[in-house]
Design an enzyme around this catalytic site. Structure first.
Site, PDB file in Angstrom:
ATOM      1  N   SER A  68     -42.506 -30.706   7.199  1.00 45.93           N
ATOM      2  CA  SER A  68     -42.474 -31.014   5.765  1.00 45.93           C
ATOM      3  C   SER A  68     -43.381 -32.190   5.442  1.00 45.93           C
ATOM      4  CB  SER A  68     -41.029 -31.373   5.392  1.00 45.93           C
ATOM      5  OG  SER A  68     -40.983 -32.080   4.185  1.00 45.93           O
ATOM      6  N   TYR A 112     -34.470 -37.340   6.895  1.00 42.28           N
ATOM      7  CA  TYR A 112     -35.010 -35.989   7.032  1.00 42.28           C
ATOM      8  C   TYR A 112     -36.471 -36.043   7.506  1.00 42.28           C
ATOM      9  CZ  TYR A 112     -36.601 -31.359   5.410  1.00 42.28           C
ATOM     10  OH  TYR A 112     -37.143 -30.107   5.322  1.00 42.28           O
ATOM     11  N   LYS A 146     -38.069 -34.730  11.096  1.00 38.11           N
ATOM     12  CA  LYS A 146     -39.188 -33.783  11.158  1.00 38.11           C
ATOM     13  C   LYS A 146     -40.362 -34.397  11.932  1.00 38.11           C
ATOM     14  CE  LYS A 146     -37.731 -30.169   8.740  1.00 38.11           C
ATOM     15  NZ  LYS A 146     -37.522 -28.861   9.399  1.00 38.11           N
TER      16      LYS A 146
END
Lengths: 323, 323
Positions: free
Chosen positions: B122, B146, B150
């Protein structure tokens, strides 16, 4: 102030302990106690405060929790499987360098008192190709498992710090030169060998071309980085908690000139050139120079020159006298 | 060819399954079987090959090993706790997004047959401040757990690929617009809402200024990235296996103009401005534009414009007819 040093028996750890003892404190505060921990028994310094030592494997379940039960105010995490071993023993590298560090971070988080945590990272988080001078916004693209583990730990450290679980700083150490002791098998060992051995009157082998350029710092300056990182105002650092440390960028040719200049003799005659394909290939993927702007602005200072680095070695390791 | 899709029930997963069924193969090869896995039961497509479904939690011990016992040739790993939940439930985010992925990588490594592994990353790996256009050499400095998870997975993927344990590619997806379905609570949801709802004749709320610029791609193009990543010659990619995908950089004002242009009506009248402090603050930390040079050179293609993205939505989700 209670201090925990993980990896206290290593070269940088011993320099840090000696520095704290010489300073008789840290960040302007008195030290009450010190827990020195490593995979082998750390040497107990002659310090005016309580010194405990511990031996164990940080990645063992429960070990990290046990280590921080004393609720340290400052934690230095220097322990790691070195780059060569992390490459040959993949599982061990990930277990100690990534899982062990993550376990430590979790144990500190559980304390709920957000201590300062200084983590020794490495310029191995960078991998070729890169610009001649690597800036503070250049991507981490390691070409080793060791560098990958360090880069992951840096990311975790920034996230845990952002969440307030601890107040972390990851400092990317340049190659430490001159390493005291005997020549070792580390691929980067020759950077130290070609200075330390001739200064001691011994022969040394140079496996690479004299044009090779690299980024280095003395053990004394490395310990200084750690002490400064423990004292710094992290508000000024912001959310990017991994900092490339300043260093000295020199070629092998410049190191050799400095050797003769500082020793006042043609000690370089003791260096034997013996090109090594493998070492040459490895070295070609290593960073050569940095623009360590952020760290410099934050007050981290390296040696002023390779001459300085050599003089520090003669002073600290040779009692001021050549061999 | 055996395919495993982890996270098959999600929006991008469903688009990928539909695309593979439409293509009747992958990378010019016939598909023999497909295992669709998610935390909720994935829908079974009408496919001319064996389709199995599985439900479970990738981070449960033994689950990743069980998932790959069929020795898939291509693995798509799309499963993740979304950004908001990874922020509110710190432990769950790390358990699923980092530990779960690491367990999968270890299970694949144990197979010893180096399959292709495509991982959905992402643009959350980037955090402000950044340049107007983020290039391929800009650092990963996420400002969310998050994004941290990632970024760590990307590093692991590059290292495991370098070691030959699998042949991985991490593709950094832009924000997917127009997301089908109902408005959700994701902070980025308004980028879809302000198009999808007016196209369906419904009101939508715009919580940010019309000057806000963002990086987006259609669900169709996102599925196309995954398929291309599974087919590409990774020799041309080299050791840096994380790629920023191309996308469309537009302002909210440009999105609104396109809405009226493509619909041929003043549908933008259905957009109600209702500034939201929190959303504004979050959005200000998000990337606005990229120079996705590497991915473009490697043949990844995005939508050509925001008009295209809107037309794709009308065609795929509305049967070609406005509501």
């Amino acid at each position: 102030m209670k201090i925990l040093i993980i990896g206290a028996a290593g070269m940088v750890g011993r320099k840090l302990v000696a520095r704290l003892c010489a300073d008789r404190g840290l960040a302007g505060k008195a030290i009450d106690s010190m827990l020195l921990y490593d995979i082998v028994e750390p040497e107990k310094p002659d310090a005016p405060w309580v010194v405990e030592t511990g031996v164990g494997d940080l990645s063992d379940p429960g070990e990290a929790e046990r280590l921080v039960t004393g609720r340290p105010d400052v934690i230095f995490h220097l322990a790691a499987v070195v780059s060569g071993e992390a490459e040959t023993d993949f599982d061990k590298g990930y277990r100690i360098n990534l899982e062990g560090t993550h376990r430590l971070f979790e144990a500190v988080r559980a304390l709920n008192d957000s201590p300062r945590l200084v983590f020794a990272s490495s310029i191995a988080v960078f991998g070729a190709p890169f610009p001649e001078k690597i800036g503070d916004e250049f991507l981490n693209a390691p070409l080793s498992s060791y560098g990958t583990q360090k880069a992951c730990c840096e990311l975790l450290l920034s996230d845990y710090s952002r969440r307030g679980f601890f107040d972390g700083l990851a400092i990317r150490l340049p190659t430490v030169v001159v390493r005291p002791g005997r020549p070792n098998k580390a691929a980067s060992g020759f950077f130290s060998n070609i200075l330390r051995e001739p200064l001691a009157g011994q022969e040394a082998v140079l496996p690479v071309s004299r044009e090779v350029r690299h980024w280095m710092v003395s053990p004394r300056a490395a310990a200084g980085f750690l002490v400064h990182a423990a004292a710094i105002d992290t508000q000024a650092v912001g959310p990017r908690r991994a900092l490339t440390m300043p260093g000295v960028s020199v070629t092998v040719a410049e190191m050799i000139e400095a050797l003769d200049r500082v020793s006042g003799e043609k000690r370089s005659a003791l260096i034997r050139e013996e090109p090594d394909e493998l070492v040459n290939r490895l070295v070609s993927g290593w960073p050569r120079d940095f623009n360590a702007e952020r760290a410099t602005e934050l007050g981290f200072t390296a040696d002023s020159s390779i001459d300085d680095i050599i003089r520090t070695h003669i002073e600290e390791e040779m009692g001021g006298k050549l061999g």
